[in-house]
Scaffold this motif. Structure first.
Motif, mmCIF file in Angstrom:
data_model
loop_
_atom_site.group_PDB
_atom_site.id
_atom_site.type_symbol
_atom_site.label_atom_id
_atom_site.label_comp_id
_atom_site.label_asym_id
_atom_site.label_seq_id
_atom_site.Cartn_x
_atom_site.Cartn_y
_atom_site.Cartn_z
ATOM 1 N N PHE A 57 0.853 -1.192 0.000
ATOM 2 C CA PHE A 57 0.000 0.000 0.000
ATOM 3 C C PHE A 57 0.884 1.235 0.000
ATOM 4 O O PHE A 57 2.074 1.174 0.333
ATOM 5 N N ASP A 58 0.296 2.375 -0.390
ATOM 6 C CA ASP A 58 1.003 3.654 -0.445
ATOM 7 C C ASP A 58 2.218 3.631 -1.363
ATOM 8 O O ASP A 58 3.163 4.403 -1.184
ATOM 9 N N GLU A 59 2.204 2.749 -2.355
ATOM 10 C CA GLU A 59 3.309 2.729 -3.308
ATOM 11 C C GLU A 59 3.338 3.995 -4.152
ATOM 12 O O GLU A 59 4.412 4.452 -4.583
ATOM 13 N N ASP A 60 2.160 4.599 -4.375
ATOM 14 C CA ASP A 60 2.102 5.842 -5.143
ATOM 15 C C ASP A 60 2.759 6.988 -4.377
ATOM 16 O O ASP A 60 3.559 7.754 -4.921
ATOM 17 N N ARG A 61 2.454 7.092 -3.097
ATOM 18 C CA ARG A 61 3.089 8.116 -2.270
ATOM 19 C C ARG A 61 4.594 7.868 -2.153
ATOM 20 O O ARG A 61 5.393 8.810 -2.131
ATOM 21 N N GLY A 62 4.958 6.593 -2.061
ATOM 22 C CA GLY A 62 6.372 6.262 -1.983
ATOM 23 C C GLY A 62 7.127 6.736 -3.205
ATOM 24 O O GLY A 62 8.232 7.292 -3.096
ATOM 25 N N LEU A 63 6.549 6.531 -4.392
ATOM 26 C CA LEU A 63 7.199 6.983 -5.621
ATOM 27 C C LEU A 63 7.302 8.501 -5.648
ATOM 28 O O LEU A 63 8.359 9.055 -5.986
ATOM 29 N N VAL A 64 6.219 9.185 -5.284
ATOM 30 C CA VAL A 64 6.238 10.652 -5.330
ATOM 31 C C VAL A 64 7.256 11.211 -4.340
ATOM 32 O O VAL A 64 7.966 12.176 -4.644
ATOM 33 N N ASP A 65 7.355 10.609 -3.172
ATOM 34 C CA ASP A 65 8.383 11.037 -2.215
ATOM 35 C C ASP A 65 9.777 10.869 -2.826
ATOM 36 O O ASP A 65 10.649 11.740 -2.676
ATOM 37 N N ARG A 66 9.994 9.765 -3.501
ATOM 38 C CA ARG A 66 11.292 9.520 -4.143
ATOM 39 C C ARG A 66 11.549 10.534 -5.261
ATOM 40 O O ARG A 66 12.676 11.012 -5.430
ATOM 41 N N LEU A 67 10.519 10.855 -6.017
ATOM 42 C CA LEU A 67 10.670 11.825 -7.095
ATOM 43 C C LEU A 67 11.031 13.201 -6.545
ATOM 44 O O LEU A 67 11.913 13.889 -7.083
ATOM 45 N N ARG A 68 10.350 13.595 -5.480
ATOM 46 C CA ARG A 68 10.660 14.895 -4.867
ATOM 47 C C ARG A 68 12.101 14.925 -4.368
ATOM 48 O O ARG A 68 12.829 15.909 -4.566
ATOM 49 N N SER A 69 12.517 13.859 -3.727
ATOM 50 C CA SER A 69 13.875 13.799 -3.189
ATOM 51 C C SER A 69 14.926 13.837 -4.300
ATOM 52 O O SER A 69 16.045 14.325 -4.090
#
Length: 250
Positions: free
Chosen positions: A201-213
């Motif tokens: 779950f929350d794989e979408d948020r995980g990707l976006v966090d990685r993109l921001r970083s």
């Protein structure tokens, strides 16, 4: 003719686990959006990768029927029972196909990752006709990722729950929300960020966090709103359905 900011290929990735009731409509909507790309950006190829993750219903039959009449559709059966791993596998297959495409039996020129766009949605959702075209337009403006909005299908939903949803999700640009059902990303940025985490779950948020970083340029928009199932019992733990269930609590 290459598309927005040199985009030459669009890959649509859709994970599915027992979605026989919604799948045909979901694929139909994506195919319409792909047709729109063909009409406005004739040099841009589109492939649709459907990841069937441990489906025990008739999802495979629905997928086979669609793939049989549309060569843009690739069906990928897996047994992860994990939305994060399903999305990762789907994107991996899509990027392999995009960069190793064949033309008349000969290997075509490799498409650089920067010129590949990955659009993600869900098997219980229907994208609008301009879904892909709008993402290409935003890519033309320099976006490395597009965070779209969603709206639950009001059919069968209690009116109070639907009202609570709309009260908390006002239509606006630069919104703060992240939805796997409406998320596009440049392939080079996706790879540089490390891709979807292989979580349940929350794989979408995980990707976006990685993109921001990683310094990717993100654009959040309400101009391509996806209609998604308003059910409160979903397929992924702590997913969208679980959020709606919590929202329904007094």
């Amino acid at each position: 003719m290459a598309g927005a900011d040199g985009i030459q290929h669009v890959a649509v990735v859709i994970p599915a686990h027992n979605e026989e009731q919604h799948l045909e409509d979901a694929l139909g909507a994506v195919r319409v959006a792909a047709d729109r790309v063909r009409g406005e950006w004739p040099g841009v190829g589109v492939q649709i990768v459907l990841v069937l993750d441990r489906c025990t219903d008739s999802s495979a039959a629905v997928a086979a029927a669609v793939a049989g009449e549309d060569p843009r559709c690739l069906v990928l059966p897996l047994s992860f029972r994990s939305v994060g791993k399903s999305r990762r596998a789907g994107v991996r297959a899509a990027l392999k196909n995009a960069t190793e495409s064949m033309c008349d039996g000969e290997a075509a020129a490799i498409v650089p990752m920067r010129h590949v766009w990955v659009a993600n949605t869900d098997a219980d959702s229907c994208v609008p006709e301009n879904w892909l075209v709008r993402q290409l337009e935003l890519a033309a403006g320099g976006a490395d990722a597009v965070l779209g909005s969603v709206e639950p299908d009001g059919y069968g939903m209690h009116h109070q729950l639907l009202a609570r949803w709309h009260a908390r999700h006002l239509p606006t640009e630069n919104h703060p929300h992240v939805y796997g059902a409406n998320l596009g990303v440049r392939a080079s940025s996706y790879v540089a960020a490390g891709g979807f985490p292989g979580v349940d779950f929350d794989e979408d948020r995980g990707l976006v966090d990685r993109l921001r970083s990683s310094g990717a340029r993100l654009v959040a928009t309400d101009t391509v709103r996806v209609i998604t199932s308003g059910r409160t019992v979903g397929r992924a733990p702590r997913g969208f359905a679980a959020y709606l269930l919590a929202l329904a609590a007094p």
